[in-house]
Every structure is written in structure tokens, then in C-alpha cells.
Design a protein around this motif. Structure first.
Motif, mmCIF file in Angstrom:
data_model
loop_
_atom_site.group_PDB
_atom_site.id
_atom_site.type_symbol
_atom_site.label_atom_id
_atom_site.label_comp_id
_atom_site.label_asym_id
_atom_site.label_seq_id
_atom_site.Cartn_x
_atom_site.Cartn_y
_atom_site.Cartn_z
ATOM 1 N N THR A 1 0.832 -1.198 0.000
ATOM 2 C CA THR A 1 0.000 0.000 0.000
ATOM 3 C C THR A 1 0.866 1.247 0.000
ATOM 4 N N VAL A 2 0.260 2.344 -0.390
ATOM 5 C CA VAL A 2 0.867 3.656 -0.176
ATOM 6 C C VAL A 2 -0.014 4.368 0.832
ATOM 7 N N VAL A 3 0.601 4.811 1.919
ATOM 8 C CA VAL A 3 -0.097 5.576 2.949
ATOM 9 C C VAL A 3 0.289 7.034 2.761
ATOM 10 N N THR A 4 -0.714 7.913 2.727
ATOM 11 C CA THR A 4 -0.467 9.343 2.546
ATOM 12 C C THR A 4 -1.140 10.138 3.652
ATOM 13 N N ILE A 5 -0.513 11.266 3.985
ATOM 14 C CA ILE A 5 -1.021 12.159 5.019
ATOM 15 C C ILE A 5 -0.913 13.588 4.509
ATOM 16 N N ALA A 6 -1.975 14.364 4.678
ATOM 17 C CA ALA A 6 -1.939 15.796 4.366
ATOM 18 C C ALA A 6 -1.825 16.518 5.701
ATOM 19 N N ASP A 7 -0.700 17.192 5.925
ATOM 20 C CA ASP A 7 -0.509 17.831 7.231
ATOM 21 C C ASP A 7 -0.693 19.342 7.216
ATOM 22 N N GLY A 8 -1.233 19.883 6.125
ATOM 23 C CA GLY A 8 -1.448 21.323 6.047
ATOM 24 C C GLY A 8 -0.277 22.074 5.450
ATOM 25 N N ARG A 9 0.913 21.512 5.558
ATOM 26 C CA ARG A 9 2.113 22.128 4.981
ATOM 27 C C ARG A 9 2.550 21.407 3.721
#
Length: 155
Positions: free
Chosen positions: A9-17
Motif C-alpha cells: 500500500t501507499v499511505v499518505t497524510i496531508a498535514d497542512g504544509r
């Protein structure tokens, strides 16, 4: 444990920056009702830090046709996930705003419910908040990691 085949899998996170992402093969279903998954990542890695800070992430289950993408998201010193998906069809998850790969076999959006440190890893138990629509254009040949390499699984 490398002899136990696992999904890729590819795990992605949007942290605002920025957009953070990594190839992960330590993701499993824990509960169907309610839907809960377990994600295990290195305690020393940036992914663990950002998942803890944001509390949410998206998962794209990779197909056999995405081997090069798995390699990009696994590379040391990799750039922003936005750059890694350049030229790849993708969208932002409705719940997490994290990158979801349109050509993935399946996708999840998750919210962290519990964090547990185990050895050199952090395990996140997460509620599945949504199932983004994906799978546009490729039949479902799966990719697994087994014996240190990527392999194709036929239906």
C-alpha cells in the motif's frame, strides 16, 4: 517474517504544509464492525510523527501495475508525495484531504483511534471513515511483498 506475503500500500497524510507518503506492507484489517485497520510504521520515521500529529491518513492498495510507484514511495530521502504522484491520476480524499491514487485496487480513509509503541515501531489502530472510489482503468491484479521483492498475484 519476510516469507509471509503481505499486501503493498501507499499511505499518505496531508498535514497542512505538505503531503507525506510511504510504501507500507504492514497494514491489516482488525475489525469489520466497526471497520478498523492496523498500520505499523517505524517509530523513528517521519510518517509516524505526522500520523500522530494529524490523526488521519489515506491508504491506496497498489496493483501489480504500480510497482514503480511502490519503489518511489519506499525510497530514502523521497520528496513530497505531491511530486511522487506527478503524472499519476489521483485526487484528495473527502475526509482526510490526503492523496488517493485513482488507479489503486482499493482505497481507505482512516482516523486514528489508538497508538501503541511496540519495539521499534508504532502501531496505529484506525477507524475506516470512507472508501474513496478508485480502480479506474486497471483490472485487479494485486501486488504483494514476499521474500524482499514485489510479486504479482492473479485472481
Amino acid at each position: 517474517m519476510r516469507m509471509l506475503p503481505t499486501g503493498v500500500t501507499v499511505v499518505t497524510i496531508a498535514d497542512g504544509r505538505d503531503d507525506i507518503g510511504a510504501t507500507v506492507s504492514a497494514l491489516v484489517s482488525v475489525s469489520v464492525d466497526p471497520p478498523v485497520v492496523m498500520l505499523s510504521v517505524s517509530a523513528e520515521g517521519y510518517v509516524a510523527e505526522v500520523v500522530e500529529e494529524v490523526g488521519a491518513f489515506a491508504v491506496s492498495v497498489l496493483g501489480a501495475h504500480q510497482r514503480a510507484l511502490a519503489g518511489r514511495f519506499a525510497a530514502e530521502g523521497r520528496p513530497s508525495a505531491r511530486l511522487l504522484v506527478s503524472g499519476q491520476p489521483h485526487h484528495r480524499g473527502e475526509h482526510t484531504r490526503a492523496i488517493v491514487l485513482d488507479d489503486a485496487l482499493a482505497a481507505l480513509e482512516c482516523s486514528v483511534r489508538q497508538r501503541v509503541e511496540v519495539g521499534d515501531h508504532v502501531v496505529f489502530f484506525a477507524d475506516v471513515m470512507g472508501l474513496p472510489e478508485v480502480g479506474t482503468g486497471h483490472p485487479g491484479r494485486a501486488m504483494v511483498r514476499w521474500d524482499g521483492r514485489y510479486h504479482t498475484v492473479e485472481r
